[in-house]
Design an enzyme around this catalytic site. Structure first.
Site, PDB file in Angstrom:
ATOM      1  N   GLU A 481       0.839  -1.206   0.000  1.00  0.00           N
ATOM      2  CA  GLU A 481       0.000   0.000   0.000  1.00  0.00           C
ATOM      3  C   GLU A 481       0.865   1.244   0.000  1.00  0.00           C
ATOM      4  O   GLU A 481       1.501   1.582   0.998  1.00  0.00           O
ATOM      5  CB  GLU A 481      -0.894  -0.032   1.243  1.00  0.00           C
ATOM      6  N   ASP A 554      -1.476  -1.650   5.661  1.00  0.00           N
ATOM      7  CA  ASP A 554      -1.336  -1.130   7.020  1.00  0.00           C
ATOM      8  C   ASP A 554      -2.299  -1.822   7.976  1.00  0.00           C
ATOM      9  O   ASP A 554      -3.380  -2.287   7.580  1.00  0.00           O
ATOM     10  CB  ASP A 554      -1.608   0.377   7.044  1.00  0.00           C
ATOM     11  N   ASP A 556      -4.536  -0.920   9.980  1.00  0.00           N
ATOM     12  CA  ASP A 556      -5.577  -0.012  10.434  1.00  0.00           C
ATOM     13  C   ASP A 556      -6.833  -0.244   9.614  1.00  0.00           C
ATOM     14  O   ASP A 556      -6.891  -1.159   8.776  1.00  0.00           O
ATOM     15  CB  ASP A 556      -5.115   1.444  10.345  1.00  0.00           C
ATOM     16  N   ASP A 558      -8.226   1.593   7.230  1.00  0.00           N
ATOM     17  CA  ASP A 558      -8.032   1.796   5.795  1.00  0.00           C
ATOM     18  C   ASP A 558      -7.290   0.624   5.167  1.00  0.00           C
ATOM     19  O   ASP A 558      -7.588   0.195   4.052  1.00  0.00           O
ATOM     20  CB  ASP A 558      -7.262   3.096   5.553  1.00  0.00           C
TER      21      ASP A 558
END
Length: 701
Positions: A481, A554, A556, A558
């Site tokens: 990403e 990541d 998280d 998102d």
């Protein structure tokens, strides 16, 4: 064994009547295992269905009894009980004892039926240790009993049994009256015990297969109510006796509802219905009053009824039937359907070639059939099947009739001017053109080498940091990403076997987008190009350039969303990679705890969840060890240095990977459509109903 000189007429065997069936059962029912046992049952059920198809009766009940017998009841006209003039036997005895006898040989009883050869009921009778048939007609109930096809009477003491004493019938043609029936009520009840000397010991009735075919029949005959009752009281693996079960099947929507039931994906078009008829002439032998065969030309009518729709997927589901009898191996009707469909779609795409950017290439059959779900039915008198199992239609004239009906009506659909119809036609043609382009791309790809040389590598995306090895079994592709993570990952990877492909943020949601949108999206196209095995129906797993594809996002919200979007792409267009267990999700750590060691280098402990962090801190406190505060919380991969990323996420010796598995394709498809599809209302309901499960403290805000 007789010698050459001794071989004479006395060595020849002549099998008469039902004796031939018992001697060679495979000729009539295909096999003597469970498949043959089920075929016998469907021969009886189909006779009842033919009554409903002709407009007589609307209820069929099938009961699997605990004693191994099976019973079929219907409310049709009832088998004729009067005397058949040529044989001097009752209609019931003719149907159950004479091969090639029945109401389906042009006598006007059935304009279209599943039966063709007239051997169904008589073959079941011949292969049964016992068969009982009861008929309600004219206010009376008639009964006839058979053992191995021979008429007679069983002396039952209590429950009926094939082992009861049997007395052969003395008078030919006798049909005993055993009771009264209500005025105007007609019905037929057949109960039989399959002969275990004929069928293999492990032959059993498959209830699931019975339900599947009964459901199929209920779809094909709108309004017909089929009841299936399993009264065998079987036991489960632990020895517990299972209760009786009953399934009632009735569908009034016909084959349009059948298509919706079969369709595995989101729709591109509504269900299109095609009706039409055609006539043809057929030369058949007909017996005159003196029994002489005379070749006669007769006119036949063939009715065509089709329901079809296209979906977003690329799998094809096509069911074909002749007089509600399934033809799983196709035949002339299916060949005509495919030819007519291909012709009309080709002509429509040619007429709109500039708008569709179709080029000079022509769509092939597989391009048109991709994502299509269709039910094709034809009805005609005395169809020519290949074999008694009726799996292939052989009547030649049907091909032209079906092709003409389908071609003309599909052409009308694709040229429609109504707003909704025009939008569906355009979307369909775009889908077919995209399938064609994908096929051509896959063909070109197969013509090139799997691995590009350094000189040729410019054809791959410039942002791909490829690996050096040519051994596919060792290679790994990390989809990362963002460019920031790419820089760190380049330093952390082993360039010998680990390739990196960065993506910019959140890719297209392919569950909602069309194939054209997906192919035109730079990120999706790059991923498909780098994997190197094509997409959709033309995906070739053997051509994949990497053994493992690892989604590294990541830790998280998102990152989870991006991972979900990537999985949607693989599920929709590169599903064999998931099915083969070659897609993984990297598991980067959430926290880093730096433990202070006096006189030694500080120790780094990585944790992957809040719960694990609390356990680690509690253990350190208990041991009296100090650690630096605040605890580092990784918001993204870019916050790690190369050494940390390699140790925790990329080095095969230390990393943790989650393999993406596909246990049930149907359930997975429904979940993807719910969470990522274009229909918002069900997703909103799901989110509202599941909101109470959310831990607000887990949200990165």
């Amino acid at each position: 064994m007789a010698s050459k000189s001794e071989y004479s007429a006395r060595h020849l065997s002549v099998l008469e009547g039902l004796e031939a069936v018992r001697k060679r059962p495979g000729m009539y029912i295909g096999s003597t295992d469970s498949r043959g046992l089920m075929h016998c049952l469907w021969e009886i059920i189909d006779n009842s269905v033919d009554e409903a198809l002709a407009g007589f009766g609307s209820n069929i009940t099938t009961i699997l009894h605990a004693d191994g017998s099976v019973e079929v009841q219907d409310d049709g006209r009832g088998i004729p009980v009067d005397i058949e003039p040529k044989t001097g036997l009752s209609g019931v005895e003719v149907v159950f004892t004479k091969l090639h006898a029945g109401g389906k040989f042009g006598g006007g009883s059935y304009t279209a039926s599943g039966g063709l050869h007239g051997v169904g009921a008589s073959v079941v009778n011949a292969l049964s240790a016992r068969l009982d048939v009861e008929v309600d007609r004219g206010g009376k109930t008639y009964r006839m009993q058979f053992r191995h096809g021979e008429p007679g009477t069983f002396a039952d003491s209590g429950r009926p049994s094939p082992d009861a004493p049997f007395t052969p019938a003395e008078e030919a043609g006798a049909l005993p009256v055993v009771g009264k029936a209500k005025r105007g009520v007609t019905a037929t009840r057949v109960r039989y015990w399959a002969d275990r000397q004929i069928f293999t010991p492990d032959a059993t009735f498959d209830v699931e297969a019975l339900v599947r075919r009964a459901r199929q029949t209920a779809f094909l005959v709108p309004g017909l109510r089929i009841t299936l009752r399993d009264a065998r009281r079987l036991t489960d693996a632990e020895g517990n006796r299972l209760p009786e079960s009953e399934e009632v099947l009735q569908y009034d929507g016909g084959i349009s509802e059948f298509v919706e039931f079969l369709a595995p994906d989101a729709k591109v078009t509504e269900v299109w219905r095609i009706h039409g008829t055609g006539t043809f002439h057929e030369t058949v032998p007909v017996l005159d009053e003196k029994g002489h065969s005379r070749v006669t030309e007769v006119e036949r009518t063939c009715e065509v009824d089709v329901a079809l729709r296209w979906g977003t997927g690329y799998d094809t589901t096509l069911r074909s039937f002749v007089n509600i009898i399934a033809t799983p191996k196709g035949g002339t009707h299916q060949a005509g359907f495919e030819a007519g469909l291909l012709k009309s779609v080709r002509e429509a795409i040619k007429a709109n070639a500039r708008k569709l950017k179709a080029g000079e290439e022509k769509p092939e059959k597989d391009d048109v059939l991709a994502g299509m779900t269709a039910v094709l039915t034809v009805r005609l008198a005395e169809p020519q099947f290949e074999g008694q199992t009726k799996e292939v239609l052989g009547t030649p004239a049907v091909r032209q009739i079906v092709s003409k009906v389908v071609a003309s009506q599909i052409a009308e659909r694709l040229a429609a001017t109504g707003r909704n119809e025009k939008a569906q036609a355009t979307t369909l043609m775009e889908k077919v053109v995209n399938e064609m382009k994908t096929r051509i791309s896959a063909r070109k790809h197969k013509e090139t080498q799997r691995r590009k040389t350094a000189l040729e590598s410019s054809t791959l995306p410039a942002k791909l940091a490829d690996c050096r090895t040519k051994d596919v079994s060792r290679s790994e592709l990390f989809i990362v990403e963002g460019d920031s993570a790419l820089g760190t990952a380049k330093l952390a990877r082993s360039s010998e076997f680990q390739a990196l492909l960065p993506i910019r943020g959140k890719i297209l949601n392919v569950q909602k987008a069309s194939v054209a949108d997906m192919l035109s999206n730079a990120e999706c196209a790059a991923i498909i190009q780098v994997v190197g095995a094509g997409s959709g129906r033309t995906f070739d797993l053997a051509s994949a350039r990497y053994q493992k594809v690892i989604l590294m996002t990541d830790a998280d919200v998102d990152g989870a969303h991006i991972r979900t979007l990537l999985l949607t792409l693989f599920f929709r267009y590169m599903r064999p990679m998931i099915e083969d267990g070659r897609v993984y999700a990297a598991v980067p750590p959430l926290h880093r705890v730096e433990v202070i060691r006096r006189g030694k280098a500080n120790e780094m402990i990585y944790t992957y969840s809040e719960a694990e962090l609390h356990r680690v801190l509690a253990a350190l406190d208990k041991e009296g060890l100090n650690y630096k505060e605040p605890i580092q919380r990784y918001k993204g991969l870019g916050e790690m240095d190369a050494e940390q990323l390699a140790e925790t996420t990329m080095d095969p010796r230390h990393r943790t990977l989650r393999r993406v598995r596909l246990e049930e394709a149907g359930s997975a498809d429904r979940v993807f459509e719910l969470l990522m599809g274009s229909d918002v209302a069900p997703r909103k309901d799901f989110l509202i109903s599941s909101a109470h499960r959310l831990d607000a403290d887990m949200i990165d805000a």
